[in-house]
Enzyme design. Structure first.
Site, PDB file in Angstrom:
ATOM      1  N   LYS A 220       2.879   5.823  -7.922  1.00  0.00           N
ATOM      2  CA  LYS A 220       1.550   5.262  -7.634  1.00  0.00           C
ATOM      3  C   LYS A 220       0.453   6.012  -8.385  1.00  0.00           C
ATOM      4  CE  LYS A 220       2.643   2.900  -3.349  1.00  0.00           C
ATOM      5  NZ  LYS A 220       2.441   2.766  -1.892  1.00  0.00           N
ATOM      6  N   ARG A 254      10.401   5.661   0.295  1.00  0.00           N
ATOM      7  CA  ARG A 254      10.523   4.442  -0.528  1.00  0.00           C
ATOM      8  C   ARG A 254      10.271   4.796  -1.995  1.00  0.00           C
ATOM      9  NH1 ARG A 254       7.198   0.456  -2.539  1.00  0.00           N
ATOM     10  NH2 ARG A 254       7.977  -1.677  -2.418  1.00  0.00           N
TER      11      ARG A 254
HETATM   12  C1  PT1 Z   1       4.357   1.232   0.741  1.00  0.00           C
HETATM   13  C2  PT1 Z   1       4.477   0.134  -0.163  1.00  0.00           C
HETATM   14  C3  PT1 Z   1       5.160  -1.020   0.316  1.00  0.00           C
HETATM   15  N1  PT1 Z   1       3.947   0.142  -1.407  1.00  0.00           N
HETATM   16  C4  PT1 Z   1       5.547   0.030   2.370  1.00  0.00           C
HETATM   17  N2  PT1 Z   1       5.693  -1.044   1.568  1.00  0.00           N
HETATM   18  C5  PT1 Z   1       4.063  -0.952  -2.179  1.00  0.00           C
HETATM   19  N3  PT1 Z   1       6.063   0.013   3.632  1.00  0.00           N
HETATM   20  C6  PT1 Z   1       4.746  -2.078  -1.714  1.00  0.00           C
HETATM   21  C7  PT1 Z   1      -1.051   2.508  -6.820  1.00  0.00           C
HETATM   22  O1  PT1 Z   1      -1.953   3.178  -6.284  1.00  0.00           O
HETATM   23  O2  PT1 Z   1       3.731   2.346   0.409  1.00  0.00           O
HETATM   24  N4  PT1 Z   1       4.889   1.157   1.976  1.00  0.00           N
HETATM   25  N5  PT1 Z   1       5.274  -2.110  -0.492  1.00  0.00           N
HETATM   26  C8  PT1 Z   1       3.453  -0.935  -3.564  1.00  0.00           C
HETATM   27  N6  PT1 Z   1       2.021  -0.907  -3.487  1.00  0.00           N
HETATM   28  C9  PT1 Z   1       1.241  -0.126  -4.339  1.00  0.00           C
HETATM   29  C10 PT1 Z   1       0.035   0.390  -3.873  1.00  0.00           C
HETATM   30  C11 PT1 Z   1       1.683   0.178  -5.606  1.00  0.00           C
HETATM   31  C12 PT1 Z   1      -0.709   1.247  -4.676  1.00  0.00           C
HETATM   32  C13 PT1 Z   1       0.934   1.007  -6.429  1.00  0.00           C
HETATM   33  C14 PT1 Z   1      -0.257   1.561  -5.958  1.00  0.00           C
HETATM   34  O3  PT1 Z   1      -0.725   2.651  -8.001  1.00  0.00           O
END
Ligand code: PT1
Length: 277
Positions: A220, A254
């Site tokens: 992230k 995850r």
């Molecule tokens: C998470 C999660 C998810 N993240 C759960 N499910 C994502 N339970 C998808 C960035 O800042 O943390 N927990 N499902 C992916 N979402 C992101 C959010 C991907 C922020 C990248 C960023 O780069």
């Protein structure tokens, strides 16, 4: 600590790795839906071979600024992948969705955990999750994916995330989802700035109570911001974040990079075992 799936109990005394499987059309090849499905199934089985105890199957991106996907498109993406994995492996299958119809179809195809970044706040989601009998992951998010990073604001990010998650646990219990079926997630990167994200990581132990915590920081922007690395260069930073989350009590991590994370967690747990002894 244990988590109740519909068909069995999962031991969470040591953290488990959840491998990320994105089911989105490959912009570089043009093989259509069948090729996308086959690639995602192969990827999931590869993550299982690397040591993933769970795989998280998602057909709609929720990263900042992502576009919504229709219900029909999301169903077409995730259901055949879940059925294909289930036919070949008994790995725990999680479905990353906020849509009730996708939850129901995913569970029918073999999913045992509903991972919802909206924490079952979309109309009908609580009822479908309750009727399904599977486990649920409730995640905190401020705002919605398209705009959540524009101006995230908290008086006390840890307290506000904790209060929100408690309220969602109560909503689940009222709907008939027992506490033994619930996983909590602070939602790294979901309506949080860099300071909010690292404050949540530093104080993750305060959110780790009776219910298991999931932490998702893999690749992230919070990792990119402190390492100066692009998406491809975030392995070491992501593994460090996984270790820090495990030390603070996270029970499900995850990640994209399963093999490296499994090894790092083995080292982490070898130390934690002696600390408790
Ligand atoms: C998470 C999660 C998810 N993240 C759960 N499910 C994502 N339970 C998808 C960035 O800042 O943390 N927990 N499902 C992916 N979402 C992101 C959010 C991907 C922020 C990248 C960023 O780069």
């Amino acid at each position: 600590m244990q988590l109740a799936l519909a068909d069995r109990l999962v031991d969470l005394s040591a953290p488990l790795v959840m491998g990320i499987v994105n089911v989105t059309p490959d912009s570089f090849s043009d093989g259509g839906q069948h090729a996308t499905t086959a690639r995602a199934i192969d990827h999931a089985l590869q993550l299982v071979a690397e040591g993933a105890a769970m795989v998280d199957i998602g057909g709609e991106s929720t990263r900042p600024g992502a576009q919504a996907v229709s219900e029909a498109e999301e169903l077409a993406r995730v259901v055949p992948v879940i059925a294909g994995i289930r036919a070949r492996s008994d790995v725990i299958i999680s479905v990353d969705t906020s849509k009730p119809a996708v939850m129901a179809a995913a569970v029918a195809a073999g999913a045992q955990l509903i991972n919802d970044v909206w924490a079952l706040r979309q109309p009908g989601a609580l009822a479908v999750a309750a009727a399904s009998g599977v486990a649920v992951c409730l995640m905190h998010m401020q705002g919605e994916p398209r705009t959540m990073q524009q101006a995230p604001e908290y008086a006390d990010v840890v307290a506000e995330v904790a209060t929100f998650l408690q309220q969602r646990v109560e909503a689940c219990e009222t709907a008939g989802i027992g506490r033994n079926r619930i996983v909590l997630d602070p939602g790294f990167g979901f309506g949080k700035n860099l300071s909010h994200n690292f404050r949540l990581l530093a104080r993750l132990n305060e959110l780790a109570g009776e219910l298991p915590l999931l932490a998702g920081m893999s690749r992230k922007s919070m990792i990119g911001a402190v390492t100066g690395r692009d998406l491809q260069g975030r392995l070491a930073g992501s593994v460090a974040a996984a270790v820090l989350a495990a030390v603070q009590g996270a029970r499900i991590i995850r990640v994209h990079d399963v093999a490296a994370t499994v090894d790092a967690l083995a080292v982490t747990m070898a130390m934690l075992k002696e600390k408790q002894a």
